[in-house]
Design an enzyme around this catalytic site. Sequence first.
Site, PDB file in Angstrom:
ATOM      1  N   ASP A 138      42.417   7.507   9.788  1.00 30.96           N
ATOM      2  CA  ASP A 138      42.986   8.521  10.000  1.00 30.96           C
ATOM      3  C   ASP A 138      44.226   8.885   9.398  1.00 30.96           C
ATOM      4  O   ASP A 138      44.677   9.852   8.967  1.00 30.96           O
ATOM      5  CB  ASP A 138      43.380   8.727  11.562  1.00 30.96           C
ATOM      6  CG  ASP A 138      41.970   8.894  12.216  1.00 30.96           C
ATOM      7  OD1 ASP A 138      41.154   9.233  11.716  1.00 30.96           O
ATOM      8  OD2 ASP A 138      42.031   8.702  13.759  1.00 30.96           O
ATOM      9  N   ARG A 170      19.039  -4.527  14.048  1.00 27.97           N
ATOM     10  CA  ARG A 170      19.648  -3.064  14.689  1.00 27.97           C
ATOM     11  C   ARG A 170      18.280  -2.196  14.810  1.00 27.97           C
ATOM     12  O   ARG A 170      17.835  -1.721  13.747  1.00 27.97           O
ATOM     13  CB  ARG A 170      20.758  -2.498  13.993  1.00 27.97           C
ATOM     14  CG  ARG A 170      21.593  -1.499  14.387  1.00 27.97           C
ATOM     15  CD  ARG A 170      22.565  -0.900  13.667  1.00 27.97           C
ATOM     16  NE  ARG A 170      22.262   0.118  12.562  1.00 27.97           N
ATOM     17  CZ  ARG A 170      22.958   1.112  12.107  1.00 27.97           C
ATOM     18  NH1 ARG A 170      24.502   1.060  12.546  1.00 27.97           N
ATOM     19  NH2 ARG A 170      22.839   1.750  11.273  1.00 27.97           N
ATOM     20  N   THR A 219      17.794   3.564  18.450  1.00 28.33           N
ATOM     21  CA  THR A 219      18.847   3.531  19.458  1.00 28.33           C
ATOM     22  C   THR A 219      20.179   2.939  19.255  1.00 28.33           C
ATOM     23  O   THR A 219      21.238   2.941  19.957  1.00 28.33           O
ATOM     24  CB  THR A 219      18.429   2.744  20.698  1.00 28.33           C
ATOM     25  OG1 THR A 219      18.203   1.370  20.212  1.00 28.33           O
ATOM     26  CG2 THR A 219      16.736   2.909  20.965  1.00 28.33           C
ATOM     27  N   ASP A 243      45.634   6.068   4.865  1.00 30.22           N
ATOM     28  CA  ASP A 243      45.989   4.757   4.309  1.00 30.22           C
ATOM     29  C   ASP A 243      44.939   3.546   4.751  1.00 30.22           C
ATOM     30  O   ASP A 243      44.577   3.705   5.702  1.00 30.22           O
ATOM     31  CB  ASP A 243      47.417   4.239   4.714  1.00 30.22           C
ATOM     32  CG  ASP A 243      48.683   5.073   4.277  1.00 30.22           C
ATOM     33  OD1 ASP A 243      48.616   5.599   3.167  1.00 30.22           O
ATOM     34  OD2 ASP A 243      49.412   5.472   5.006  1.00 30.22           O
TER      35      ASP A 243
HETATM   36  C1  PRP Z   1      22.884  -4.765   9.627  1.00 29.32           C
HETATM   37  C2  PRP Z   1      24.081  -5.546   9.408  1.00 29.32           C
HETATM   38  C3  PRP Z   1      24.606  -5.769  10.969  1.00 29.32           C
HETATM   39  C4  PRP Z   1      24.090  -4.608  11.602  1.00 29.32           C
HETATM   40  C5  PRP Z   1      25.422  -4.005  11.696  1.00 29.32           C
HETATM   41  O1  PRP Z   1      21.995  -5.664   9.985  1.00 29.32           O
HETATM   42  O2  PRP Z   1      23.743  -6.916   8.695  1.00 29.32           O
HETATM   43  O3  PRP Z   1      23.933  -6.850  11.481  1.00 29.32           O
HETATM   44  O4  PRP Z   1      23.338  -3.949  10.875  1.00 29.32           O
HETATM   45  O5  PRP Z   1      25.061  -2.702  12.777  1.00 29.32           O
HETATM   46  P1  PRP Z   1      26.006  -2.513  13.926  1.00 29.32           P
HETATM   47  O6  PRP Z   1      27.179  -2.951  13.985  1.00 29.32           O
HETATM   48  O7  PRP Z   1      25.506  -1.117  14.064  1.00 29.32           O
HETATM   49  O8  PRP Z   1      25.170  -3.530  15.042  1.00 29.32           O
HETATM   50  P2  PRP Z   1      20.507  -4.925  10.219  1.00 29.32           P
HETATM   51  O9  PRP Z   1      20.250  -4.787  11.717  1.00 29.32           O
HETATM   52  O10 PRP Z   1      20.140  -3.772   9.431  1.00 29.32           O
HETATM   53  O11 PRP Z   1      19.362  -6.154   9.697  1.00 29.32           O
HETATM   54  P3  PRP Z   1      19.005  -7.022   8.558  1.00 29.32           P
HETATM   55  O12 PRP Z   1      20.365  -7.773   8.246  1.00 29.32           O
HETATM   56  O13 PRP Z   1      17.991  -7.772   8.883  1.00 29.32           O
HETATM   57  O14 PRP Z   1      18.729  -5.932   7.530  1.00 29.32           O
HETATM   58  N1  URA Z   2      23.388  -1.145   7.795  1.00 24.05           N
HETATM   59  C1  URA Z   2      23.810  -0.906   6.474  1.00 24.05           C
HETATM   60  O1  URA Z   2      23.517  -0.952   5.594  1.00 24.05           O
HETATM   61  N2  URA Z   2      25.089   0.030   6.731  1.00 24.05           N
HETATM   62  C2  URA Z   2      25.769   0.102   8.029  1.00 24.05           C
HETATM   63  O2  URA Z   2      26.612   0.847   8.049  1.00 24.05           O
HETATM   64  C3  URA Z   2      24.965  -0.459   9.136  1.00 24.05           C
HETATM   65  C4  URA Z   2      23.885  -1.107   8.892  1.00 24.05           C
END
Ligand code: PRP
Ligand code: URA
Length: 213
Positions: free
Chosen positions: A202, A103, A107, A205
């Site tokens: 919301d 991620r 962005t 619960d």
């Molecule tokens: C985290 C998590 C998801 C993503 C969720 O991974 O494991 O893959 O973020 O966020 P999103 O729903 O907004 O896309 P990250 O991209 O941080 O990579 P990592 O597992 O290598 O730390």
């Molecule tokens: N990574 C996290 O640790 N938490 C989130 O909510 C999204 C990505």
Amino acid sequence: MQLHVADHPLIRHKVTVLRDKSTPSPTFRLLVDELVTLLAYEATREVKVAECEVETPLTTATGTKIADPPPIIVPILRAGLGMLDGMTRLLPSAEVGFLGLKRDEETLEAVTYANRLPEDLTGRQVFLIDPMLATGGSLVAAIEYALERGATDVTCVCLLAAPEGIAHVQKSVGDRADVSVVVAQVDERLNEVGYIVPGLGDAGDRLYGVVDL
Ligand code: PRP
Ligand code: URA
């Protein structure tokens, strides 16, 4: 799309310990593994099976086996890797693919850096595993990779999800495929930087059970 939120006191207990910032890493890893095994039980309820015969000491018995081709489990790297053992424990005959998605924290878009999926997923049940469903960008990208390879049956197993991420997945998938999300807990919302904020929805619960979206 179907949303299945685990409804079990042990799962709630384990998620609570998992959230605790004082939980040491070895305990955290163990809890992730245990939670995935419990979620995998629900996530595999619709796994494709075939009738078979087995020779028992007394007679031939009719039984059930995982159908061919076997399901494929796809951890979304990196965090999804911590869920792989828990899934393969229940589905030892499954094939394993990998998707590396990162991620972009500016962005919030998912960036792909690795893709080791079979070219043809026609007729295969796909299990995508990732602990966090936040904006949904990563999961939507992973689902798209599966659908463009011919998969029509995708189950996503997550530990925590934000309502915004669930809505994003639902809107993106529409009625193109049979997609379900199995999650230990749905949290309150995303914060301004796209992180999941723990809390109730919301209605004040917790959401539990199976919901058709
Ligand atoms: C985290 C998590 C998801 C993503 C969720 O991974 O494991 O893959 O973020 O966020 P999103 O729903 O907004 O896309 P990250 O991209 O941080 O990579 P990592 O597992 O290598 O730390
Ligand atoms: N990574 C996290 O640790 N938490 C989130 O909510 C999204 C990505």
